[in-house]
Design a protein around this motif. Structure first.
Motif, short mmCIF file in Angstrom:
data_model
loop_
_atom_site.label_atom_id
_atom_site.label_comp_id
_atom_site.label_asym_id
_atom_site.label_seq_id
_atom_site.Cartn_x
_atom_site.Cartn_y
_atom_site.Cartn_z
N TYR A 63 0.85 -1.18 0.00
CA TYR A 63 0.00 0.00 0.00
C TYR A 63 0.89 1.23 0.00
CZ TYR A 63 -3.63 3.19 1.53
OH TYR A 63 -4.52 4.22 1.64
N SER A 64 0.90 1.96 -1.08
CA SER A 64 1.75 3.14 -1.16
C SER A 64 0.89 4.34 -1.57
CB SER A 64 2.88 2.91 -2.16
OG SER A 64 2.37 2.43 -3.36
N PRO A 65 1.34 5.56 -1.26
CA PRO A 65 0.52 6.73 -1.56
C PRO A 65 0.36 6.93 -3.06
CG PRO A 65 2.68 7.38 -0.77
CD PRO A 65 2.57 5.92 -0.56
N ALA A 66 -0.74 7.58 -3.43
CA ALA A 66 -1.05 7.91 -4.82
C ALA A 66 -1.14 6.68 -5.69
CB ALA A 66 -0.02 8.90 -5.40
N GLN A 67 -1.66 5.59 -5.12
CA GLN A 67 -1.84 4.39 -5.93
C GLN A 67 -3.16 3.73 -5.52
OE1 GLN A 67 1.59 1.94 -5.64
NE2 GLN A 67 1.82 1.80 -7.83
N ALA A 68 -4.01 3.48 -6.49
CA ALA A 68 -5.28 2.85 -6.17
C ALA A 68 -5.06 1.37 -5.87
CB ALA A 68 -6.23 2.99 -7.36
N ILE A 69 -5.88 0.84 -4.95
CA ILE A 69 -5.74 -0.56 -4.59
C ILE A 69 -6.54 -1.38 -5.59
CG2 ILE A 69 -5.98 -2.23 -2.74
CD1 ILE A 69 -6.00 -0.02 -0.79
N VAL A 70 -5.89 -1.70 -6.71
CA VAL A 70 -6.54 -2.56 -7.70
C VAL A 70 -5.58 -3.67 -8.06
CG1 VAL A 70 -8.16 -0.94 -8.72
CG2 VAL A 70 -5.81 -0.94 -9.47
N ASN A 71 -6.15 -4.84 -8.30
CA ASN A 71 -5.42 -5.93 -8.93
C ASN A 71 -4.17 -6.34 -8.15
OD1 ASN A 71 -5.40 -7.79 -10.88
ND2 ASN A 71 -4.34 -6.55 -12.40
N MET A 72 -4.29 -6.45 -6.83
CA MET A 72 -3.14 -6.92 -6.04
C MET A 72 -3.17 -8.42 -5.94
SD MET A 72 -2.76 -4.31 -2.92
CE MET A 72 -2.00 -2.73 -3.08
N VAL A 73 -2.00 -9.02 -5.80
CA VAL A 73 -1.97 -10.47 -5.54
C VAL A 73 -2.33 -10.68 -4.07
CG1 VAL A 73 -0.26 -10.88 -7.30
CG2 VAL A 73 0.46 -10.46 -4.99
N ASP A 74 -2.64 -11.94 -3.72
CA ASP A 74 -3.07 -12.26 -2.37
C ASP A 74 -1.88 -12.21 -1.42
OD1 ASP A 74 -4.41 -13.07 -0.22
OD2 ASP A 74 -5.07 -15.00 -1.01
N PRO A 75 -1.91 -11.35 -0.40
CA PRO A 75 -0.73 -11.26 0.48
C PRO A 75 -0.64 -12.36 1.52
CG PRO A 75 -2.34 -9.67 1.13
CD PRO A 75 -2.91 -10.34 -0.07
N ILE A 76 -1.73 -13.10 1.78
CA ILE A 76 -1.71 -14.05 2.90
C ILE A 76 -0.74 -15.22 2.66
CG2 ILE A 76 -3.12 -15.64 4.22
CD1 ILE A 76 -5.36 -13.68 3.99
N PRO A 77 -0.72 -15.83 1.44
CA PRO A 77 0.28 -16.89 1.23
C PRO A 77 1.70 -16.38 1.39
CG PRO A 77 -1.33 -16.97 -0.50
CD PRO A 77 -1.60 -15.73 0.28
N GLN A 78 1.93 -15.12 0.99
CA GLN A 78 3.29 -14.59 1.11
C GLN A 78 3.70 -14.46 2.56
OE1 GLN A 78 3.73 -11.10 -1.23
NE2 GLN A 78 2.94 -12.07 -3.07
N GLY A 124 10.25 -0.99 8.38
CA GLY A 124 9.54 -2.25 8.22
C GLY A 124 8.04 -2.11 8.15
N HIS A 125 7.46 -1.07 8.75
CA HIS A 125 6.01 -0.97 8.80
C HIS A 125 5.44 -0.10 7.68
CE1 HIS A 125 7.87 2.19 11.08
NE2 HIS A 125 6.82 2.94 10.88
N ASN A 171 -2.70 6.52 19.43
CA ASN A 171 -4.01 5.94 19.24
C ASN A 171 -4.17 5.43 17.82
OD1 ASN A 171 -5.03 6.28 21.80
ND2 ASN A 171 -5.47 8.43 21.42
N LYS A 172 -3.82 6.29 16.89
CA LYS A 172 -4.04 5.95 15.50
C LYS A 172 -2.87 6.50 14.69
CE LYS A 172 -7.88 6.05 12.27
NZ LYS A 172 -9.10 6.75 11.94
N GLY A 173 -2.17 5.62 13.95
CA GLY A 173 -1.02 6.08 13.20
C GLY A 173 -1.43 6.76 11.91
N GLU A 174 -0.47 7.50 11.34
CA GLU A 174 -0.69 8.08 10.03
C GLU A 174 -0.02 7.18 9.00
OE1 GLU A 174 0.46 12.33 9.80
OE2 GLU A 174 0.96 12.00 11.90
N PRO A 175 -0.66 6.94 7.86
CA PRO A 175 -0.03 6.11 6.84
C PRO A 175 1.23 6.78 6.28
CG PRO A 175 -2.36 6.36 6.41
CD PRO A 175 -2.02 7.31 7.50
#
Lengths: 112, 153
Positions: free
Chosen positions: A56-71, B37-38, B107-111
């Motif tokens: 999750y990075s700024p200025a990027q829409a959350i579309v079409n991500m791979v599944d993070p749980i197996p990773q 890391g976070h 309480n609540k972090g900033e991204p």
């Protein structure tokens, strides 16, 4: 589907290496190959075509991500695999110290 | 030409020089991975492995005697235990506010801000201490095992 079959082939290569080889070092390498084939299979299960890394990075829409749980699971699995490999290598070094060989057919001092 | 380069233990002069230049950079990169890391990929385990690999590079380049003078296995074991205790202490300190692993700084972090995540960077640092010291101790113990085998032969 072909990807999963190739993953299975890699797993079979590792199993063959464990069962057929006589040298302890080669058996350990087979163990590692088997483990990584399983890891690869899990990561492939979470993959989707044209997928992005799940960051999750700024200025990027959350579309079409791979599944993070197996990773996340596989990260833990890699840690455990590291510990297992270190243990097995330690045992192999002890065996070499005791018997002077890595060939498992030569290690038969306990045999009556 | 200083004393370390003439030491016959370890690898050649080229490897020693390159190792001396790159070890600090590898350590710095590992610390970057740990601190961030976070907010970005990485974290305690990955950064700890990188930090441990810097020390492994020292062992490979300069020989184990040189490195054992700086960091012994018992000291690595101490640091590893310290990491585990630090992680547990952070988790238990949450009980002061009510529950296990309570994020008691904020309480609540900033991204996307590095210093906004409360206890998560501290947990990452504790994990990285444990991983780095543990991995280095595993490597050193394997090296010591191998050298005792050679002595017996």
């Amino acid at each position: 589907m072909a990807v999963y079959l190739m993953c299975l082939t890699l797993f079979m290569v590792g199993i063959y290496c464990i069962l057929r080889k006589r040298n302890i070092v080669k058996i350990i390498i087979g163990l590692i190959i088997t483990e990584y084939a399983v890891n690869l299979f899990f990561v492939l299960l979470g993959y989707r075509m044209e997928g992005r890394a799940p960051i999750y990075s700024p200025a990027q829409a959350i579309v079409n991500m791979v599944d993070p749980i197996p990773q996340a699971l596989i990260l833990t699995s890699i840690v455990i695999g590291l510990a297992v490999t270190a243990l097995v290598v330690g045992i192999a070094i002890r065996i070499y110290e005791k018997y002077g060989t890595f060939d498992i057919t030569q290690i038969k001092r306990l045999k009556g | 030409m200083n004393k370390r380069n003439d030491d016959p233990a370890g690898m050649s002069l080229i490897v020693k020089t390159v190792a001396r230049v790159t070890t600090g950079l590898i350590l710095l990169y590992g610390m970057y991975i740990i601190i961030h890391g976070h907010v970005s990929p990485g974290g305690g385990f990955a950064g700890g492995v990188i930090v441990a690999l810097a020390f492994v590079l020292l062992v490979l380049a300069f020989g184990k005697k040189f490195t054992m003078e700086k960091i012994s296995v018992s000291r690595a074991s101490l640091v590893e235990s310290l990491g585990a205790i630090m992680f547990l202490a952070i988790a238990l300190a949450g009980f002061a506010g009510g529950y296990f692993f309570l994020n008691f700084f904020t309480n609540k972090g900033e991204p996307f801000r590095v210093f906004s995540a409360g206890i998560i960077p501290l947990c990452n640092i504790a994990i990285s201490l444990k991983v780095a010291a543990g991995l280095f101790a595993i490597f050193m113990i394997l090296v010591i095992l191998e050298s005792t085998v050679k002595k017996d032969k």
